[in-house]
Scaffold this active site. Sequence first.
Site, mmCIF file in Angstrom:
data_model
loop_
_atom_site.group_PDB
_atom_site.id
_atom_site.type_symbol
_atom_site.label_atom_id
_atom_site.label_comp_id
_atom_site.label_asym_id
_atom_site.label_seq_id
_atom_site.Cartn_x
_atom_site.Cartn_y
_atom_site.Cartn_z
ATOM 1 C CG ASP A 67 -34.453 -133.912 -109.353
ATOM 2 O OD1 ASP A 67 -34.112 -135.026 -109.240
ATOM 3 O OD2 ASP A 67 -34.720 -132.858 -110.601
ATOM 4 C CG ASN A 135 -44.016 -128.935 -116.002
ATOM 5 O OD1 ASN A 135 -42.566 -129.719 -116.361
ATOM 6 N ND2 ASN A 135 -44.438 -128.203 -115.256
ATOM 7 C CG HIS A 137 -40.395 -130.403 -115.111
ATOM 8 N ND1 HIS A 137 -40.551 -130.513 -114.886
ATOM 9 C CD2 HIS A 137 -39.234 -131.148 -114.385
ATOM 10 C CE1 HIS A 137 -41.516 -132.197 -114.303
ATOM 11 N NE2 HIS A 137 -39.945 -132.803 -114.582
ATOM 12 C CD GLU A 142 -42.421 -128.229 -111.814
ATOM 13 O OE1 GLU A 142 -43.025 -128.115 -113.039
ATOM 14 O OE2 GLU A 142 -42.849 -129.144 -111.288
#
Length: 274
Positions: A67, A135, A137, A142
């Site tokens: 990314d 979280n 990801h 997400e």
Amino acid sequence: MRTLVLPTPADVGEAAADEIAAVVAERPDAVLGLATGDSPLGAYSTLADRVQRGELDLSRARGFALDEYVGLDPADPQSYRSVIDRTVTTPLRMRRAVVRVPDGAAADLAAAADEYERALEESGVDIQVLGIGSNGHIGFNEPGSAFGTRTRVVELSERTRLDNARFFPSLADVPTHALTQGLGTIMRARRIVLVAIGERKADAITAAVEGPISVDCPASVLQAHPHVLLIADEAAGSRLTDSGPCNIVRTNSEVRAWRGAGTRAPSLPSFSRH
């Protein structure tokens, strides 16, 4: 999903480096999927030491980053282009021209995402290195990301931006969007190594390994991949119950037996390499 829970972050880095080095030994021109963040740094540092000692040659290997932030100049120290250069390309003596990072500064982000996806499809990824967000990801996929997603622009959650604020002067400086490989893209890799370090990753690791496969924890999709190795330190793996679907190796004797049994994933299938 094979799971190693090792005593220290240094042990995690060594084990992850072993997996990557094994792939390169089998295929010197291997394509490496490269994650940024704190978790894989130990693996990259260990690989760099082996390269420095002449034990490993990555000069023919290629790479694709997971990314990139949207809106940062590639020369910005916090851009993932810069991070990959500092932590991977230079110390591992890889050729910069064949270590690709999504173009988060492109004028046409959708076109840049499509081009990156096509390059990944053509090349394939032999081993994908992943970290995991608090979280759940992976990449910047997400919670709520569909499992079939491809490379695209995403909006970063507030939790992710807070987690990454330590790398920036202030939260206001953290980009709000990123260009990321999708979950469907990641799942095409032939092998995956997921690295987790620290207690703040414990809930996410437990959900990914022992919870249901759910978009609420994007990393849980890895349960459906045939060749995943999760390597966690004791803090990150502290909430695993040993009652889930994965074979968890914890003790030194179990690790030695695991290594001696030749339990790495089978030989790499062939990719089309045009």
